[in-house]
Design a protein around this motif. Structure first.
Motif, PDB file in Angstrom:
ATOM      1  N   ASP A 609       8.454  -7.821   3.247  1.00 14.95           N
ATOM      2  CA  ASP A 609       7.589  -8.761   2.542  1.00 14.95           C
ATOM      3  C   ASP A 609       6.211  -8.162   2.307  1.00 14.95           C
ATOM      4  O   ASP A 609       5.839  -7.152   2.897  1.00 14.95           O
ATOM      5  CB  ASP A 609       7.469 -10.057   3.343  1.00 14.95           C
ATOM      6  CG  ASP A 609       7.316 -11.270   2.455  1.00 14.95           C
ATOM      7  OD1 ASP A 609       7.077 -11.095   1.245  1.00 14.95           O
ATOM      8  OD2 ASP A 609       7.433 -12.403   2.967  1.00 14.95           O
ATOM      9  N   HIS A 610       5.428  -8.825   1.449  1.00  7.27           N
ATOM     10  CA  HIS A 610       4.091  -8.330   1.126  1.00  7.27           C
ATOM     11  C   HIS A 610       3.181  -8.382   2.357  1.00  7.27           C
ATOM     12  O   HIS A 610       3.231  -9.301   3.165  1.00  7.27           O
ATOM     13  CB  HIS A 610       3.481  -9.126  -0.028  1.00  7.27           C
ATOM     14  CG  HIS A 610       3.452 -10.619   0.184  1.00  7.27           C
ATOM     15  ND1 HIS A 610       4.511 -11.428  -0.118  1.00  7.27           N
ATOM     16  CD2 HIS A 610       2.492 -11.430   0.661  1.00  7.27           C
ATOM     17  CE1 HIS A 610       4.208 -12.671   0.166  1.00  7.27           C
ATOM     18  NE2 HIS A 610       2.983 -12.707   0.645  1.00  7.27           N
ATOM     19  N   ASP A 611       2.361  -7.359   2.465  1.00  8.89           N
ATOM     20  CA  ASP A 611       1.414  -7.211   3.566  1.00  8.89           C
ATOM     21  C   ASP A 611       0.498  -6.060   3.183  1.00  8.89           C
ATOM     22  O   ASP A 611       0.610  -5.505   2.085  1.00  8.89           O
ATOM     23  CB  ASP A 611       2.160  -6.922   4.873  1.00  8.89           C
ATOM     24  CG  ASP A 611       1.391  -7.383   6.116  1.00  8.89           C
ATOM     25  OD1 ASP A 611       0.142  -7.305   6.082  1.00  8.89           O
ATOM     26  OD2 ASP A 611       2.022  -7.800   7.095  1.00  8.89           O
ATOM     27  N   THR A 612      -0.388  -5.657   4.071  1.00  8.32           N
ATOM     28  CA  THR A 612      -1.153  -4.445   3.799  1.00  8.32           C
ATOM     29  C   THR A 612      -0.207  -3.253   3.942  1.00  8.32           C
ATOM     30  O   THR A 612       0.745  -3.297   4.735  1.00  8.32           O
ATOM     31  CB  THR A 612      -2.307  -4.289   4.791  1.00  8.32           C
ATOM     32  OG1 THR A 612      -1.779  -4.126   6.107  1.00  8.32           O
ATOM     33  CG2 THR A 612      -3.228  -5.504   4.752  1.00  8.32           C
ATOM     34  N   PRO A 613      -0.428  -2.175   3.190  1.00 10.71           N
ATOM     35  CA  PRO A 613       0.449  -1.005   3.330  1.00 10.71           C
ATOM     36  C   PRO A 613       0.518  -0.494   4.764  1.00 10.71           C
ATOM     37  O   PRO A 613       1.606  -0.127   5.239  1.00 10.71           O
ATOM     38  CB  PRO A 613      -0.189   0.028   2.392  1.00 10.71           C
ATOM     39  CG  PRO A 613      -0.875  -0.795   1.352  1.00 10.71           C
ATOM     40  CD  PRO A 613      -1.400  -1.995   2.088  1.00 10.71           C
ATOM     41  N   LYS A 614      -0.617  -0.471   5.466  1.00 16.27           N
ATOM     42  CA  LYS A 614      -0.612   0.017   6.849  1.00 16.27           C
ATOM     43  C   LYS A 614       0.308  -0.832   7.713  1.00 16.27           C
ATOM     44  O   LYS A 614       1.114  -0.308   8.497  1.00 16.27           O
ATOM     45  CB  LYS A 614      -2.028   0.010   7.419  1.00 16.27           C
ATOM     46  CG  LYS A 614      -2.103   0.536   8.850  1.00 16.27           C
ATOM     47  CD  LYS A 614      -3.535   0.558   9.362  1.00 16.27           C
ATOM     48  CE  LYS A 614      -3.573   1.074  10.807  1.00 16.27           C
ATOM     49  NZ  LYS A 614      -4.967   1.087  11.336  1.00 16.27           N
ATOM     50  N   ALA A 615       0.202  -2.171   7.564  1.00 18.64           N
ATOM     51  CA  ALA A 615       1.055  -3.056   8.348  1.00 18.64           C
ATOM     52  C   ALA A 615       2.520  -2.898   7.954  1.00 18.64           C
ATOM     53  O   ALA A 615       3.415  -2.970   8.810  1.00 18.64           O
ATOM     54  CB  ALA A 615       0.608  -4.506   8.169  1.00 18.64           C
ATOM     55  N   GLN A 616       2.777  -2.695   6.675  1.00 22.37           N
ATOM     56  CA  GLN A 616       4.156  -2.502   6.231  1.00 22.37           C
ATOM     57  C   GLN A 616       4.774  -1.266   6.867  1.00 22.37           C
ATOM     58  O   GLN A 616       5.925  -1.293   7.302  1.00 22.37           O
ATOM     59  CB  GLN A 616       4.205  -2.396   4.702  1.00 22.37           C
ATOM     60  CG  GLN A 616       4.012  -3.718   3.972  1.00 22.37           C
ATOM     61  CD  GLN A 616       4.111  -3.548   2.475  1.00 22.37           C
ATOM     62  OE1 GLN A 616       3.625  -2.569   1.904  1.00 22.37           O
ATOM     63  NE2 GLN A 616       4.727  -4.512   1.799  1.00 22.37           N
ATOM     64  N   TYR A 617       4.017  -0.173   6.919  1.00 24.91           N
ATOM     65  CA  TYR A 617       4.565   1.055   7.509  1.00 24.91           C
ATOM     66  C   TYR A 617       4.704   0.941   9.026  1.00 24.91           C
ATOM     67  O   TYR A 617       5.594   1.562   9.622  1.00 24.91           O
ATOM     68  CB  TYR A 617       3.721   2.268   7.109  1.00 24.91           C
ATOM     69  CG  TYR A 617       4.050   2.751   5.716  1.00 24.91           C
ATOM     70  CD1 TYR A 617       5.313   3.269   5.421  1.00 24.91           C
ATOM     71  CD2 TYR A 617       3.130   2.676   4.686  1.00 24.91           C
ATOM     72  CE1 TYR A 617       5.637   3.690   4.144  1.00 24.91           C
ATOM     73  CE2 TYR A 617       3.440   3.102   3.406  1.00 24.91           C
ATOM     74  CZ  TYR A 617       4.703   3.611   3.138  1.00 24.91           C
ATOM     75  OH  TYR A 617       5.032   4.027   1.869  1.00 24.91           O
ATOM     76  N   GLU A 618       3.851   0.132   9.650  1.00 22.18           N
ATOM     77  CA  GLU A 618       4.032  -0.147  11.076  1.00 22.18           C
ATOM     78  C   GLU A 618       5.335  -0.910  11.285  1.00 22.18           C
ATOM     79  O   GLU A 618       6.132  -0.592  12.176  1.00 22.18           O
ATOM     80  CB  GLU A 618       2.846  -0.954  11.619  1.00 22.18           C
ATOM     81  CG  GLU A 618       1.565  -0.170  11.786  1.00 22.18           C
ATOM     82  CD  GLU A 618       1.578   0.732  13.022  1.00 22.18           C
ATOM     83  OE1 GLU A 618       2.513   0.604  13.840  1.00 22.18           O
ATOM     84  OE2 GLU A 618       0.666   1.566  13.154  1.00 22.18           O
TER      85      GLU A 618
END
Length: 647
Positions: A609-618
């Motif tokens: 789902d949508h999130d900040t890119p950093k959070a997505q990669y985490e």
């Protein structure tokens, strides 16, 4: 802070059915308040503003006239649906738009019963709407066709895609009752509109006129063939003189319009006529709207306010991040311009995304060598293939997620004929607020299985410049390179013009003995950071940049496999991608027989789902911390304690 607007009537609306309690004058006030609420919401979150402001009156009119969600309303594409979200029970969450855990920036079936079809890619609404209309007819045999309406709202940009015309051709032949609203927001089709056009549109959409036309058609069919043809031509001529809709009529649609899409006095009676009609073919209602309507900064610069960051409502000034390293998109454009200045055969092709792919800059420098074909990715790829047959060097710049729409053309028209088309895939990997619909997750997998396809991925912006040069110099078949959204690392100077790299050759950045990390793409920095953490634990680590997924640097892969206990591959793509290609090679070479512990790290087998890119990669498990954890898990319990002995 932008103060919340005063919205007394909008405050009384919980669901669209509440609109039926308002008069036409009150609905005009609702539209004004809805526009102010949309501006306020997007000013806090960023998002697609211009298109949403252009459909405020249309949104109010459709929900006031039709009975949603029983009547199906499909938006194409979903970024014009922010006012729709506010009216359909999501107003209290509209300030979470595109935020982690918040509302999607597009329509989404799982989000609301008022979103019957998810739409983030364009030109799907007519096909989906026809499917719903046919399902209605199958489930209600013998019933009146106006018992349930299906309305597909499609933007004029989306009408440049072939899929829209395929659907219209099918719908016209099937004659299922379907209402298509063409939201023409740049006057690209319509002549000027006014009261006379609105009057004629209302007249020809009325039940008596529809019934009369059906009767006359039946009478004409009883004439001898020559007279029937004369009658049909007379009808078409009269309709063309009134409306200009001959193209749509020829496809089997009953054309109504053009009308002013911001005038509720015109929209409301016309939509009621279309709602109540239960005879005749599918209908195309042509409305003319203005992107950014009602918000002066967006009206003055619709291109800049199509998609915006957070902004000041009073001044329109968008919040700009402090200057940082050049974006990958800008680096690509600069590198391509440098190559084109040296080779006049280089041209650029895009599918309605010149600014998103950086080709607006290329187009300013080389206007005759830049081709924007509209939202028509299939055509873009085959058009480029045709250019390549004559010695032109086409660079096709399309987002990774949009290139999926032209897969057969990549295979059949380019790869099978081994034509040197260069594919520049922007937005590779995870993309933050646009979410799963725009994530470039699959290109490594879907291109990696195509014979003779060369695949590259730069680890930083300087490498991207070199790969543009590599693609420009390569003439032996198709070649593709991917790069992410956003800024580069700013760690290396980007050359004014790149230098071609050897096809199929990777590089080693750090030598070690216990663990090998082989990166494909911009996770290389995370690999280097993980290597430092592993070294602190006493684990000696090699870090390599694959550069190529095809042809694979098999010598490098074999060397890493032979001399390390654990080997990990990293990529910003789905399963069945780079790691699978490496694994295939190692398995066929018997590397696993000697006890190599191999771990492929890629995006999870899920839509993120949508999130900040950093959070997505985490979340995806592709951070330095996750790499260290994967290595230690591969080595087994006590790996860190025994590390000095392994090193």
């Amino acid at each position: 802070m932008n103060p919340a607007p005063h919205t007394p009537l909008l405050d009384r609306i919980r669901i669209p059915a509440d609109l039926k309690n308002f008069s036409a004058d009150q609905l005009k006030q609702v539209a004004a308040e809805l526009r102010a609420e949309t501006v306020h919401a997007v000013s806090q979150t960023g998002g697609h503003l211009g298109a949403s402001l252009g459909v405020v009156e249309l949104t109010v009119a459709i929900h006031a006239v039709f009975d949603t969600p029983r009547d199906k309303l499909i938006w194409d594409v979903g970024h014009q649906a922010y006012p729709h979200k506010i009216l359909t029970g999501r107003r209290d969450r509209i300030h979470t738009l595109r935020q982690p855990g918040g509302l999607s920036g597009f329509t989404r079936r799982s989000e609301s019963e008022y979103d019957p079809f998810g739409a983030a890619h364009s030109s799907t609404s007519i096909s989906a709407g026809l499917g719903m209309a046919v399902a209605r007819d199958l489930l209600r045999p013998g019933g009146k066709r106006n018992e349930q309406s299906v309305i597909s709202v499609i933007g004029d940009g989306s009408m440049s895609a072939g899929m829209a015309y395929e659907a219209m051709n099918n719908a016209g032949a099937m004659r299922s009752r379907l209402i298509v609203v063409l939201n023409d927001n740049d006057m690209s089709i319509a002549p000027p509109v006014g009261a006379m056009s609105a009057y004629l549109s209302r007249l020809i959409s009325s039940r008596p006129f529809l019934s009369l036309r059906e009767v006359m058609a039946k009478v004409a069919r009883r004439f001898p063939a020559p007279l029937e043809r004369v009658a049909r031509r007379a009808d078409e001529f009269a309709r063309g003189m009134l409306t200009g809709g001959t193209l749509f009529e020829e496809m089997g649609f009953y054309y109504v319009g053009p009308i002013d899409g911001h005038n509720l006095d015109h929209l409301l009676p016309l939509l009621r006529n279309l709602r109540d009609a239960d005879t005749g073919p599918p209908v195309l209602l042509h409305v003319v709207t203005q992107k950014g309507k009602g918000y002066p900064p967006a009206e003055a610069a619709p291109d800049k306010y199509h998609a915006v960051s957070k902004f000041n409502v009073v001044t329109g000034a968008q919040n700009k991040a402090p200057p940082g390293p050049p974006t990958y998109t800008a680096t690509f454009a600069k590198a391509l311009i440098a190559e084109a200045e040296q080779d006049e055969r280089i041209v650029a092709v895009t599918a309605a995304m010149p600014s998103g792919t950086g080709l607006d800059a290329f187009g300013k420098r080389f206007p005759r060598r830049t081709f924007d074909v509209g939202i028509a990715e299939q055509h873009a790829v085959t058009f480029a293939a045709g250019l390549a047959t004559e010695g032109i060097k086409p660079f096709v710049a399309i987002y990774s997620t949009f290139l999926q729409r032209a897969y057969d053309q990549v295979v059949h028209d380019v790869a099978l004929q081994k034509l040197p088309v260069r594919f520049a895939m922007d937005r590779a990997g995870l993309v933050g607020a646009d979410g799963a619909t725009h994530a470039g997750a699959f290109d490594i997998a879907y291109l990696g299985c195509i014979p003779d396809m060369v695949l590259m991925a730069p680890s930083d912006e300087a490498e991207l410049a070199h790969m543009v040069a590599t693609a420009a110099a390569f003439d032996d078949g198709p070649i593709a390179f991917r790069f992410p959204r956003g800024e580069g690392f700013g760690l290396e100077p980007v050359p004014a013009r790149g230098t071609p790299v050897e096809i199929g050759r990777g590089r080693v950045l750090r030598e070690g003995s216990a663990v090998a990390l082989l990166s494909y793409g911009t996770r290389l920095r995370e690999c280097l950071a993980a290597a430092e953490e592993l070294a602190a634990l006493g684990l000696s680590c090699t870090v390599a940049d694959a550069r190529f997924a095809k042809p694979l640097d098999t010598a490098l892969v074999d060397q890493l496999a032979r001399h390390h206990e654990v080997m990990v591959t990293l990529e910003e793509g789905s399963v069945c991608g780079f790691g699978a290609l490496v694994m295939q090679h190692l398995a066929m070479g018997g590397a696993f027989d000697s006890g190599l512990k191999f771990r492929p790290m890629c995006l999870p087998d899920a839509f993120l789902d949508h999130d900040t890119p950093k959070a997505q990669y985490e979340t995806a498990g592709l951070s330095a911390r996750a790499i260290v954890a994967q290595v230690l898990a591969a080595m087994g319990p006590g790996a860190a304690a025994a590390a000095p002995a392994r090193a």
